[in-house]
Write a protein that holds these residues in place. Sequence first.
Motif, PDB file in Angstrom:
ATOM      1  N   PRO A 235       0.804  -1.228   0.000  1.00 52.64           N
ATOM      2  CA  PRO A 235       0.000   0.000   0.000  1.00 52.64           C
ATOM      3  C   PRO A 235       0.835   1.276   0.000  1.00 52.64           C
ATOM      4  CG  PRO A 235      -0.935  -1.579   1.516  1.00 52.64           C
ATOM      5  CD  PRO A 235       0.325  -2.195   1.017  1.00 52.64           C
ATOM      6  N   GLY A 236       1.920   1.266   0.750  1.00 53.28           N
ATOM      7  CA  GLY A 236       2.755   2.462   0.804  1.00 53.28           C
ATOM      8  C   GLY A 236       3.300   2.818  -0.570  1.00 53.28           C
ATOM      9  N   GLU A 237       3.795   1.803  -1.274  1.00 52.34           N
ATOM     10  CA  GLU A 237       4.345   2.034  -2.617  1.00 52.34           C
ATOM     11  C   GLU A 237       3.267   2.565  -3.565  1.00 52.34           C
ATOM     12  OE1 GLU A 237       7.606  -1.600  -2.350  1.00 52.34           O
ATOM     13  OE2 GLU A 237       5.847  -1.774  -3.619  1.00 52.34           O
ATOM     14  N   ILE A 238       2.092   1.960  -3.464  1.00 52.71           N
ATOM     15  CA  ILE A 238       1.016   2.359  -4.375  1.00 52.71           C
ATOM     16  C   ILE A 238       0.626   3.819  -4.132  1.00 52.71           C
ATOM     17  CG2 ILE A 238      -1.412   1.957  -4.970  1.00 52.71           C
ATOM     18  CD1 ILE A 238       0.523  -0.144  -6.048  1.00 52.71           C
ATOM     19  N   CYS A 239       0.524   4.193  -2.860  1.00 54.00           N
ATOM     20  CA  CYS A 239       0.101   5.546  -2.538  1.00 54.00           C
ATOM     21  C   CYS A 239       1.068   6.600  -3.054  1.00 54.00           C
ATOM     22  CB  CYS A 239      -0.027   5.712  -1.028  1.00 54.00           C
ATOM     23  SG  CYS A 239      -1.574   5.097  -0.432  1.00 54.00           S
ATOM     24  N   SER A 240       2.347   6.218  -3.092  1.00 53.64           N
ATOM     25  CA  SER A 240       3.317   7.232  -3.505  1.00 53.64           C
ATOM     26  C   SER A 240       3.688   7.114  -4.969  1.00 53.64           C
ATOM     27  CB  SER A 240       4.569   7.126  -2.624  1.00 53.64           C
ATOM     28  OG  SER A 240       5.007   5.779  -2.617  1.00 53.64           O
ATOM     29  N   ASN A 241       3.077   6.172  -5.679  1.00 50.39           N
ATOM     30  CA  ASN A 241       3.404   5.997  -7.092  1.00 50.39           C
ATOM     31  C   ASN A 241       2.728   7.091  -7.923  1.00 50.39           C
ATOM     32  OD1 ASN A 241       3.250   5.177  -9.833  1.00 50.39           O
ATOM     33  ND2 ASN A 241       3.666   3.066  -9.226  1.00 50.39           N
ATOM     34  N   PRO A 242       3.514   7.937  -8.571  1.00 41.95           N
ATOM     35  CA  PRO A 242       2.913   9.085  -9.274  1.00 41.95           C
ATOM     36  C   PRO A 242       1.952   8.657 -10.393  1.00 41.95           C
ATOM     37  CG  PRO A 242       5.284   8.923  -9.715  1.00 41.95           C
ATOM     38  CD  PRO A 242       4.990   7.927  -8.642  1.00 41.95           C
ATOM     39  N   GLU A 243       2.279   7.578 -11.073  1.00 46.66           N
ATOM     40  CA  GLU A 243       1.417   7.140 -12.172  1.00 46.66           C
ATOM     41  C   GLU A 243       0.036   6.743 -11.653  1.00 46.66           C
ATOM     42  OE1 GLU A 243       1.748   4.184 -16.045  1.00 46.66           O
ATOM     43  OE2 GLU A 243       3.278   4.113 -14.499  1.00 46.66           O
ATOM     44  N   VAL A 244       0.032   6.071 -10.500  1.00 46.02           N
ATOM     45  CA  VAL A 244      -1.227   5.635  -9.901  1.00 46.02           C
ATOM     46  C   VAL A 244      -2.050   6.843  -9.480  1.00 46.02           C
ATOM     47  CG1 VAL A 244      -2.264   4.384  -7.991  1.00 46.02           C
ATOM     48  CG2 VAL A 244      -0.210   3.488  -9.105  1.00 46.02           C
ATOM     49  N   ILE A 245      -1.389   7.778  -8.818  1.00 46.03           N
ATOM     50  CA  ILE A 245      -2.102   8.970  -8.351  1.00 46.03           C
ATOM     51  C   ILE A 245      -2.728   9.687  -9.537  1.00 46.03           C
ATOM     52  CG2 ILE A 245      -1.815  11.242  -7.296  1.00 46.03           C
ATOM     53  CD1 ILE A 245       0.386   9.950  -5.566  1.00 46.03           C
ATOM     54  N   ASP A 246      -1.957   9.766 -10.600  1.00 42.86           N
ATOM     55  CA  ASP A 246      -2.433  10.448 -11.790  1.00 42.86           C
ATOM     56  C   ASP A 246      -3.644   9.746 -12.392  1.00 42.86           C
ATOM     57  OD1 ASP A 246      -1.996  12.673 -13.333  1.00 42.86           O
ATOM     58  OD2 ASP A 246      -1.169  11.456 -14.961  1.00 42.86           O
ATOM     59  N   ALA A 247      -3.560   8.442 -12.493  1.00 46.23           N
ATOM     60  CA  ALA A 247      -4.611   7.710 -13.196  1.00 46.23           C
ATOM     61  C   ALA A 247      -5.849   7.524 -12.343  1.00 46.23           C
ATOM     62  CB  ALA A 247      -4.087   6.339 -13.618  1.00 46.23           C
ATOM     63  N   TYR A 248      -5.670   7.405 -11.069  1.00 55.15           N
ATOM     64  CA  TYR A 248      -6.778   6.910 -10.300  1.00 55.15           C
ATOM     65  C   TYR A 248      -7.137   7.769  -9.100  1.00 55.15           C
ATOM     66  CZ  TYR A 248      -9.680   3.672  -7.743  1.00 55.15           C
ATOM     67  OH  TYR A 248     -10.707   3.101  -7.078  1.00 55.15           O
ATOM     68  N   LEU A 249      -6.169   7.974  -8.250  1.00 59.13           N
ATOM     69  CA  LEU A 249      -6.515   8.593  -6.977  1.00 59.13           C
ATOM     70  C   LEU A 249      -6.799  10.069  -7.111  1.00 59.13           C
ATOM     71  CD1 LEU A 249      -3.872   6.672  -4.899  1.00 59.13           C
ATOM     72  CD2 LEU A 249      -6.318   6.222  -4.996  1.00 59.13           C
ATOM     73  N   GLY A 250      -6.177  10.689  -8.067  1.00 57.11           N
ATOM     74  CA  GLY A 250      -6.387  12.122  -8.222  1.00 57.11           C
ATOM     75  C   GLY A 250      -5.623  12.877  -7.151  1.00 57.11           C
ATOM     76  N   LYS A 251      -5.470  14.160  -7.364  1.00 51.18           N
ATOM     77  CA  LYS A 251      -4.727  14.940  -6.364  1.00 51.18           C
ATOM     78  C   LYS A 251      -5.695  15.404  -5.304  1.00 51.18           C
ATOM     79  CE  LYS A 251      -1.470  16.316  -9.834  1.00 51.18           C
ATOM     80  NZ  LYS A 251      -2.182  16.169 -11.119  1.00 51.18           N
ATOM     81  N   ASP A 252      -5.266  15.302  -4.089  1.00 57.78           N
ATOM     82  CA  ASP A 252      -6.122  15.756  -3.001  1.00 57.78           C
ATOM     83  C   ASP A 252      -6.052  17.267  -2.921  1.00 57.78           C
ATOM     84  OD1 ASP A 252      -7.838  15.711  -0.995  1.00 57.78           O
ATOM     85  OD2 ASP A 252      -6.695  14.363   0.278  1.00 57.78           O
ATOM     86  N   GLU A 253      -7.170  17.899  -3.223  1.00 57.70           N
ATOM     87  CA  GLU A 253      -7.145  19.361  -3.287  1.00 57.70           C
ATOM     88  C   GLU A 253      -7.361  20.007  -1.944  1.00 57.70           C
ATOM     89  OE1 GLU A 253     -10.024  19.985  -6.278  1.00 57.70           O
ATOM     90  OE2 GLU A 253      -8.683  19.276  -7.842  1.00 57.70           O
ATOM     91  N   GLU A 254      -7.953  19.241  -1.035  1.00 57.23           N
ATOM     92  CA  GLU A 254      -8.272  19.876   0.247  1.00 57.23           C
ATOM     93  C   GLU A 254      -7.044  19.983   1.157  1.00 57.23           C
ATOM     94  OE1 GLU A 254     -12.720  18.232   0.542  1.00 57.23           O
ATOM     95  OE2 GLU A 254     -11.075  17.331  -0.546  1.00 57.23           O
TER      96      GLU A 254
END
Lengths: 254, 291, 244, 337
Positions: A235-254
Amino acid sequence: MVILETKGIGIHFGGLKAVSNVDFSVEEGSISAIIGPNGAGKTTLFNLIAGFYTPTEGTVHFKGKDITKMKTFERTYMGLARTFQNINLFRELSVMDNVLLGLHTKTKCDPISSMLNLPNKLKEERESRKKVMETLEFLNLDHYVNEKAGSLAYGLQKNLEIARAIVSHPTVLLLDEPASGLNTNDLETLSQGIVTIRNSGITVVLIEHKMDVVMSISDKIAVLNFGEKIADGDPGEICSNPEVIDAYLGKDEE
Amino acid sequence: MNFFLQQLIQGISMGALYGLIAIGYVLIYNAWGVLNFAQGDMVMIGAFAILIAHVFMGLPLLIAFPVAILMCCIIGFLVEISAFRPLIDANNTRRLIATIGVGIFLRNLIRVVFGADPYPFPSVFGNTAVEIGGLTIIPQNIWNTVIGFGLVLLLSIFLKQTVIGKSMRATAQDREAARLMGINVKRNMSITFIISSALGGFAGMLISPVFFVIPTLGTLMGNKGFAGALLGGITSNPGSMIGGISLGVLESFGAGYFSSSVQASISFGVLFLVLIFLPAGLLGKKESRKV
Amino acid sequence: MLKLENVFVNYANIQVLHGINIEVKAGEIVTIIGANGAGKSTTLKAISGLISKTLNSSIKFLDEDITSLQAEKVVERGISLSPEGRRIFPDLTVTENLEMGAYLRTKDKEGVKNDMKEVFRMFPRLEERKKQSGKTLSGGEQQMLAIARALMAKPKLLMLDEPSTGLAPLIVKDIFEIIKQVNKNGTTVLLVEQNAKIALSVADRGYVLKNGNIVMEDTGKNLLANEMVQLAYLGECAYKPKKD
Amino acid sequence: MKTFHKIYRVSRIWILLLFALTLPYWIPNNYYLQVANLGMIFAILTLSLNILAGYTGLFSVGFIAFYGIGAYTSAIVVTRLGWSVWVGFLLAGVVSSLFSFLLGLPTMRLRGMYFAVATLAFGEITYQVFLNWTSITGGTKGIKGVPSPEFFGISLRPYSKYFYLILIVLVIVILLTRNLINSRTGRAMLAIRENDIAAEAMGVDVPKFKMIAFLIATFFAGVAGALYGHEVRYVSPESFVNAESAAVLAMMVVGGIGSIPGSILGGFVLTMLPEYLRFLGNIRLVIYGAAIVAIIIFAPKGLGGLIEWIDGLLSGTIKRGTHKKITEKVEDKNGHS
């Protein structure tokens, strides 16, 4: 030890590549998760593993055996159980009968002795029913044993589906979005339940959108996007993977 | 070669009628979800309707035809509101059996009223063969083909181009969502049944000069119709026409090159082979498994 | 604009709604949040006329009693529902789906044409796919089509049932941007959501539904800040390291 | 009240049995006795269709073919080959199953409606064979002089004696069916009816269990056919036209799909009723059609549902308000979990 593995698996529907070239492996005794945007091919991957679809490329291995060509029910016999994204219970049958059906692969009474009520059938029925009651108690469903499955509330139906899948004590349990439609309180119970199931020796693979569930219980996560695996890791690796954030998690704006 | 062409023309003209019956099955299957086992009996009703209007009442054909069509529409509508509408949300099994019940009811009602004996019906477009380029052609056959194709073409234009046609397709695909659009679902279901009754009835009227008018006509023609519908793919409108024509041609060649006793079993033979080797039919959608 | 008073609904012996009161004022975004099975979708279905209400229930829309109207008639009054699970017509093209949305506006051909353009401007991806049949669209596109289709009726009140279900967070964000925009353009919105956080962040007011009863009612901001709501429906922030 | 329920629960089966055993003495004449016998034979046939359609969800619109195959098989081996009637009964079931096996091989993977149509085609073709294969089946004339069975020297020819033979077979079929449903095999069948995809995920080999249901159902149907042939002592194609399949279907529907008492009652009532309505002439078939539709609309559980309801009341298993309590429990649990 790797218990379940896909090698370069893929399937095309018409021209559409629903899943392509996915390597996915599951360690025995672990909880693995598959995440990814809607339409990324997660459920299709499940269906390839469970045998509802035949892959156009690649192979599936289970317990070190190539099961690519096996039918769904044969895979179930080998110890691969699953639940469905949209609950797939036998709605008109009782809770008891539903879970008894989960024991189909563990029982073997033939039609003739069934019809004649021979001792082997009666013994098997007795033992099966006992095992079902134990499983129902574990999932807090024992009060509903004689109810029709379709008359239960939504959350209970989800539980029943899990009961049906684990009663045979499968080697690997595939859960397709177990948390969908549950509220936050139930999520906690669900997460604990999944961990308990794993601790009882069943390897768990789940598809899930609810990140808090995925992140809190998974040992390993694979991320799919447009039918391809774009990342895997803890999970730690996934959370910090830029490609994953870009494709799925989105940037946390708050 | 001539004999071949002759049989081909004969087959196509019969097949156009089968297609007309088949499309009634398809329309109702799409909207209603099960095969309508009473659809064949609408063909029989059509044959009796034209018999009543033209022979019994003595109306000239030009008036008798619309009158007969109207009778079919009314009966189709009555059947729909009394037997099918109450079951709109029932499961497939119950609806399937209801259609069987309706079939038994209609067949025997006609038999009680008109008896079991066949009535002859005069040829509408003439039975005198015309020689064209060495081929003997019966005008009735040409007309059957033209009318059969024409009606199916009209129907598909209606379904594809008009708002009401599109709303009928929408109703067939998702009734509840259709209601949320403001579409009158009950009316659309009725229209679907009325149209398929009229099409079946039309086929019955065109067939009556070829066969005798008899209460069991529906069973015979119904079998051909759904064999054609399944051959074409039960969900496809153009498929049902292609299926009907293929069946007609096969029958015609079977009768021409073997014997007429073969003809009777062809539709069932075709049915069997299609079911086993080509369950989706020629143009039908492959039933996708939803997991 | 819309007023529910004392609405009861029974499903085969089970009482789903126990006399709820809800009010939506013109121009608002109002949301109903609650756990699964609380009766959220039932509320929308009851308003839209898909299911019948028990005696004494009253639903008023623009001062007209619509309690016993059938679904077809409710649409005519200006209430559109984008149903749970999208329910687009799978074998109709995108354009045909939108035409069905405008089914009742037979006399207003010019207006329909303009609205179609407007909808395509709002959802450029739908325009790219306008000749494709509904079933070939992705989940997010289908959701867009469902909303667009409901908008084609030019409703005064747009009701959305779980627009975020099964969509990835990024697409959910897009969808809610569009909802805000629709509201800005003058359409009142009644929104049912399981994703309480995002729903409350766009809503003017919200209701919390629990076991068929309204248990709380406040502005979106206040509910979002309310401890009880946070505990019960908001859960914790999405991704964080595994707790061992 | 409690004691009444108790007495009822203990005694109901014996009362029923006593009624069945004395039935021949209640029936006024030989003709009606024969009709009663036919009614029981159709009850067996309906029950077997119920195994296929009611429990497994496989609708057969040509089911009468297997009844016919049974009747012809027994008639042929007994009259042509001179075998014992008892062997004829057994062979009827076996041969009927054999044909269902051959038909099932290609059709078991077909879904609902397609299977129904395939059986319709099979029924039609079977009828044509009965009609045209004159050397074996006797064509339209059929097979005459099918003998009655003997039991240790007692001829079962009189309808009042044949009655008990049919009754025994009926009771056996009921017991076997009931045991089957409460078993691994029966549940697999029910699962296929409910949801074949989920059934497969449970490890059910769907085509195999469909086939098992088909073989069992057609075995019983074949035996019923043989019982029929030796009762009327004459077998001809007209008894096995496709319209008869619709009649059996109607019996199942009127009785109640998936209900054992319903099947028996449906078979019995719908055989007896037309005889009593004979004065109506052909109108009775019109009523028949309308009645099927009406029952499907207004009483989907059929007569069986009614019987089970009355039985529940008398034995005290139905209590007022039970349903409500359960739903409250469900909601409660859901709300606080």
